[in-house]
Write an enzyme that holds these catalytic residues in place. Sequence first.
Site, PDB file in Angstrom:
ATOM      1  CE  LYS A 151      -2.150   0.667   3.597  1.00  0.00           C
ATOM      2  NZ  LYS A 151      -2.733   0.016   4.711  1.00  0.00           N
ATOM      3  CB  THR A 211       5.048   0.089  -2.705  1.00  0.00           C
ATOM      4  OG1 THR A 211       5.729  -0.477  -1.582  1.00  0.00           O
ATOM      5  CG2 THR A 211       5.961   0.069  -3.908  1.00  0.00           C
ATOM      6  NE  ARG A 238      -0.470   4.718   8.853  1.00  0.00           N
ATOM      7  CZ  ARG A 238      -0.579   3.438   9.138  1.00  0.00           C
ATOM      8  NH1 ARG A 238      -0.899   3.054  10.359  1.00  0.00           N
ATOM      9  NH2 ARG A 238      -0.389   2.524   8.219  1.00  0.00           N
ATOM     10  CE  LYS A 253       3.101  -2.775   8.643  1.00  0.00           C
ATOM     11  NZ  LYS A 253       3.890  -1.540   8.459  1.00  0.00           N
ATOM     12  CB  ALA A 286      -5.130   0.799  10.797  1.00  0.00           C
ATOM     13  CG  PHE A 319      -3.449  -3.081   9.237  1.00  0.00           C
ATOM     14  CD1 PHE A 319      -2.406  -3.861   8.756  1.00  0.00           C
ATOM     15  CD2 PHE A 319      -3.373  -2.643  10.555  1.00  0.00           C
ATOM     16  CE1 PHE A 319      -1.318  -4.207   9.567  1.00  0.00           C
ATOM     17  CE2 PHE A 319      -2.287  -2.986  11.379  1.00  0.00           C
ATOM     18  CZ  PHE A 319      -1.273  -3.761  10.873  1.00  0.00           C
ATOM     19  CG  PHE A 347       3.771  -8.912  -6.201  1.00  0.00           C
ATOM     20  CD1 PHE A 347       2.910  -7.856  -5.917  1.00  0.00           C
ATOM     21  CD2 PHE A 347       4.680  -9.303  -5.214  1.00  0.00           C
ATOM     22  CE1 PHE A 347       2.936  -7.205  -4.687  1.00  0.00           C
ATOM     23  CE2 PHE A 347       4.716  -8.659  -3.988  1.00  0.00           C
ATOM     24  CZ  PHE A 347       3.852  -7.617  -3.719  1.00  0.00           C
ATOM     25  CD1 TRP A 359       8.823  -3.164  -4.441  1.00  0.00           C
ATOM     26  CD2 TRP A 359      10.224  -3.704  -6.103  1.00  0.00           C
ATOM     27  NE1 TRP A 359      10.006  -3.586  -3.870  1.00  0.00           N
ATOM     28  CE2 TRP A 359      10.879  -3.921  -4.865  1.00  0.00           C
ATOM     29  CE3 TRP A 359      10.919  -3.965  -7.288  1.00  0.00           C
ATOM     30  CZ2 TRP A 359      12.186  -4.401  -4.782  1.00  0.00           C
ATOM     31  CZ3 TRP A 359      12.231  -4.436  -7.204  1.00  0.00           C
ATOM     32  CH2 TRP A 359      12.853  -4.649  -5.954  1.00  0.00           C
TER      33      TRP A 359
END
Lengths: 552, 552
Positions: B68, B70, B91, B102, B270, B298, B378, B406
Amino acid sequence: MKDIEIAQQSEMLPIVEVAKKAGLSGSEIEQYGQYKAKIKLPLADRPKTKEKLILVTAVNPTPAGEGKSTVTVGLGDALSLAGKKTMIALREPSLGPVMGMKGGATGGGYSQVVPMEDINLHFTGDMHALTTANNTLAALIDNHIYQGNKLGIDQRRVIWKRVLDINDRALRHVVIGLGGVVQGIPREDGFDITVASEMMAILCLAKDIADLKKRLGQIVIGYTYAKEPVTVADLGVTGAIALLLKDALKPNLVQTLAHTPAIIHGGPFANIAHGCNSVLATKTALQLADYTITEAGFGADLGAEKFLDIKVPQLGKAPNTIVIVATVRALKMNGGVAKDQLDHEDLVALEKGFANLKRHIQSMKQYDIPVVVAINKFTADTLAELNMLVELCAKEDTTAVVADVWAKGGAGAKELAQAVLASCDQVTTPKRLYAADDSVEDKIKQIVTKIYGGKDVEFSPKALRQLSEFKTLGWDKLPVCMAKTQYSLSDDPKLLGAPTDFTIHVREFVPKLGAGFIVALTGNVLTMPGLPKVPAAMGMDLADDGTITGLY
Amino acid sequence: MKDIEIAQQSEMLPIVEVAKKAGLSGSEIEQYGQYKAKIKLPLADRPKTKEKLILVTAVNPTPAGEGKSTVTVGLGDALSLAGKKTMIALREPSLGPVMGMKGGATGGGYSQVVPMEDINLHFTGDMHALTTANNTLAALIDNHIYQGNKLGIDQRRVIWKRVLDINDRALRHVVIGLGGVVQGIPREDGFDITVASEMMAILCLAKDIADLKKRLGQIVIGYTYAKEPVTVADLGVTGAIALLLKDALKPNLVQTLAHTPAIIHGGPFANIAHGCNSVLATKTALQLADYTITEAGFGADLGAEKFLDIKVPQLGKAPNTIVIVATVRALKMNGGVAKDQLDHEDLVALEKGFANLKRHIQSMKQYDIPVVVAINKFTADTLAELNMLVELCAKEDTTAVVADVWAKGGAGAKELAQAVLASCDQVTTPKRLYAADDSVEDKIKQIVTKIYGGKDVEFSPKALRQLSEFKTLGWDKLPVCMAKTQYSLSDDPKLLGAPTDFTIHVREFVPKLGAGFIVALTGNVLTMPGLPKVPAAMGMDLADDGTITGLY
């Protein structure tokens, strides 16, 4: 006018200008706002300076206040005024006492380092980085035990404590890991204040990143069920902890009200830790300035002894002069006068209380380093009192100079500066208090008899058991960091003046292998302070426009 | 190439240049090193921008990764490339997950915000200021009780917990104040992670210093023996706590790899908090840029719901477009495929897992805000899979665009940017999910049925008792902040896809009067995470020259 008001009204130079004055180019610093910077290390080679180092220490502190930081700053400004290339190297304040009782550590009146609010609050985040590194390690230890405990750590023998940069009595003794199977493994634990942590000591003693990592890896976090020490290197997390300290390792540059460059870096307390700013800060100042003025915490029995016996071997350089700060008021309190009676002249009490200063003069002279006494003038001091104090010092073959730095800044320390300059020109060969290969017991005995003026040391059964374990582990010849009350030369805070015939009680040792010393806990000294009945926090405020009030 | 290597090899602009691009003068920022700055508030008036706000959210997260942040960064760079005046508002990462599992929160590949190491470590110290403010308050509470307890605080009913920015399972449930009379008063306590704290929520919702102080004063820290709430204002320490947050309140400016200005400020999780960056950061971005792209944590059931129901009323502005990030992999996992089988094409599982995305599309559309789906590509995704996903979205009347951010940065999101620009031009009148004066129970029921797709809510006896207390106290119409697992729309992390007919179990409420909402703890969600068996910390290192490795 209040210290904070004087500081707020001052015109600071942009930190880039201060850096230039110190001989640092813009690319050698990292700005933190307009008035703070970190110095990138290592510095490029530059012409050799005089490398004169002046250590400021004091008599035992009393509620009357001694003003050691104020004298340090005033003396620095006076040397600048005298045309000398000068740098001041102080410790960073801890938020615990700022919110509690003691207040900040940025000097006072017209002898302050600024921006005082930033320095006394979060500054450049070093204290928080240390807290985080310390507690991340703690979480990794408990997680290791929880996740199968491959190293066989005995949870009853974990000695790595958590820390906060807060005076929090309620966290001294806690039980953690409660709540059942998924919440961890219960064990007794406790929090220290960050400035008492081994992380802080390591930051202050490390010579570079490589040395930092070596020291972090050597930290003993506890013991296995077979009583073998377990290190941070064993846990495999040295790199992660080092990475959390990457920026904290860089010295911070600020200025005095008179724009003398000041490095403020590292801040261990001198009663429960080793009490000196960082080796890197002092080295950097020596590299940049002809005269470096630094300060060690509390009285000479604590900060100065540790500076000379713990820091100097790492720094590779002893002070050229030791300045002992004394006040008429503090000595009168040491002579038995109550705090509310200090404004009255009392030559008898002064002479009696002088015993405290005399003990410190004598103990410092054992290192064969010249001593100068700085008498920090307070408004109520009478001429008779000041003169008597100068004469009493003269009888000890010691120059004493009255300085009026709170009211006059550097201009109030002209004579002191001249005395210090003359003293720094003396050629001496500093001596060590104890030999490196003396045992821990012998080191403590020498500190107690030669520095404190005590008679003997009594080790608790636990301390004796630890001493024998240290022998087995090969730790029995490490330097010693005494944890002792700052208020007395003894371990009883009520014994003022210059007590004799007393015994120091060592109740427990804490091995700090990363710092490279053994901490000896004496008397009832606590490694986590508490807040007073009316904490300083209650008087603080932030106006809607961002102006701070009530910070000392 | 690893994310950290891409970031380390990037050429950053000096932050003064980035500020200039954003329309900020040198005197409107405070530099923190060469590549970070704080923005001084309030900003001077400037010409009104388009004020288009784009909220990026996602499907429920899976171990496959959704990217998210990215996509948020890539979309921002794409809008910049398209010549739009753009700012990104993200954030701040928490060190707990960075050291745990994470990783950081700075995007990935060629869609990153930099300097990624600094942002993921101590950044500008906001997280540490929050931790310190939180724990200073805790120490002041326990000290108040210890020093005579004038307010009559019932130590069994203190609800203000201590926090650390660390994943530390062992601190979830503790007993503090042990050790006898001088060490405090024993009581049960626990630590949360800083990002779950009310301090963090307040920092993220405060409009200015005055509002910050008002909110801090309103914090309920516990109850008296007579069960009356006790606030920070009652303790008389609002000013001191505000002062500790003075600098943290200022938004932080950094840049993307493509030099798009990015504000990173505030970082509540979140799942256990309200999951949005600060109101001040978003406001500042709206004031400076035509297009502001922000992200909520999230899945849309958590971050986006809280953004729309908690943050928007404070911000005074709803998003013009909601972007839902989905990946073929994540949807296949939601459709039942195991993590090690994700590289194989599986159209059946994809269609099945699409139910999760469909639920989020439908729930977001209830707010009458246009929705665009961003399919984050991906390497193993097949053309058939990508096409099917676009078609499935079309059946829901929703534009879906494949983005390859990415690998390609902003250039990989050209089409997405066009879709978002078109969407932002739609004129809509956003709706609220629930009415401001609905009861707490009703608000929860509406969130559960309209957003989660659940059937009912079950309140524990404790929760029911609290609801009736809230009525007495006048707190029964406050907004609700759900604390729920991020992995499922339900409160059972194992129920993937789009479960129906489930019941949400509210076990306890935590009133947060300073933040202005009531937290509802559901299922087994924990407000202090733990570390995994092999924490990320074990792979990190700091080379002797200061280079960092192993940070993600």
